[in-house]
Write an enzyme that holds these catalytic residues in place. Sequence first.
Site, short mmCIF file in Angstrom:
data_model
loop_
_atom_site.label_atom_id
_atom_site.label_comp_id
_atom_site.label_asym_id
_atom_site.label_seq_id
_atom_site.Cartn_x
_atom_site.Cartn_y
_atom_site.Cartn_z
N HIS A 1 0.84 -1.19 0.00
CA HIS A 1 0.00 0.00 0.00
C HIS A 1 0.87 1.24 0.00
O HIS A 1 1.96 1.24 0.59
CB HIS A 1 -0.92 0.00 1.23
CG HIS A 1 -2.03 1.00 1.16
ND1 HIS A 1 -1.86 2.31 1.57
CD2 HIS A 1 -3.31 0.90 0.72
CE1 HIS A 1 -3.00 2.97 1.40
NE2 HIS A 1 -3.89 2.14 0.88
N GLU B 1 -7.76 -4.32 -0.60
CA GLU B 1 -8.26 -4.90 -1.84
C GLU B 1 -8.50 -6.41 -1.74
O GLU B 1 -9.46 -6.94 -2.31
CB GLU B 1 -7.28 -4.63 -2.98
CG GLU B 1 -7.07 -3.17 -3.29
CD GLU B 1 -5.78 -2.94 -4.05
OE1 GLU B 1 -5.14 -3.93 -4.45
OE2 GLU B 1 -5.41 -1.77 -4.25
#
Length: 379
Positions: free
Chosen positions: A246, A304
């Site tokens: 991320h 995700e």
Amino acid sequence: MASTGLDGVVAATTRLSHVDGERGELIIAGYPIDQLAEHATFEETTWLLWHGELPTAGQLETFRGTLASARSIPDSTLALLRECARRHVDPMDALRMAADTISLDSEEAAAIVARMPTIVAAYWRLLRGQEPLEPRIDLGHAANFLYMLSGDVPDPERVRGLETYLNTVIDHGLNASTFTARVITSTGSDLVSAVVGALGALKGPLHGGAPGPALDMVFEIGDASRAGDVLRRKIEAGEKLMGFGHRVYKVRDPRADVLAKAAERMFTRGGDMSLYTLARSVEAEALRLLEIYKPGRRLQTNVEFYTALLLHGLGFDVPLFTPTFAVSRVSGWIAHALEQRRANRIIRPQSEYAGPRDRTWVPLSQRREPVARETASIT
């Protein structure tokens, strides 16, 4: 010196959410995300962002009624969606175009939030050759969305699963789409314009379009015994493992834990844990291999990965993932727009020029055509 991607640049002061990438912490208006996402309704979280406090019972009942009464979309919006479906327009493009029509009869924040799921569900049904359903005012925001997609009143477990997801992704600091909404608002523009601009940012695959590939990877592996070979091959080929790493979080994304727990509960109640079990095995092997191949990079599970699993468990197809993200994040965009208005100054950063200098004007008649470069023939 310019900061690429505005890394490390503080562009706003906010009371809405706090993201601590080093500690793996997300706070929404003072509440840790794990507490809020699991217990609040989406209406409660939206009210919290817009007003700074959780609603009382009376305020919540009134707000629910306000949203429910504003869900229907105009005939002109439905006509646009029909034309988009005829042309097989991407769902995010259809949502962006249809959202712009909200300003035909309303620019109120509640109407924007209320109509987003109606637009998404109507278009999804049209794409599948089905007629859109009228929203039901007796159902909550999440339950009504599920109803408008399928035509069936959802059971409480599915509602709770979607509610948890919507709460988890409702706001996340000054991400690309939220920053877009604040920039547009800072010019004195309206809420609908801010939301449409944010939708344009969200549809980019580097922002809102990534959950689908994370699920594709799990399906490609298919069996836990193949996880090591498939993942190792991807890493050695230079492929990114979707659902890991991320821009902000250097430890595990706290939203991943919230959604993993919600997915486990939903799959357990559904009686088939095979996909969930496979996903957990893939996650464990991916983390092990990433530490071996990319030591020190701190590539951990992000939102995700379990977004894909949870939404798939709800029966959503991949093209519906990002529009559903928008159904949630619109409340956060509006909260930031309202906050920007309260202490507004137009957002106007500087740029660093890196082009040529001291050029001399050449009249058109004296400009020479560029000389074509000869390419050596390969025999």
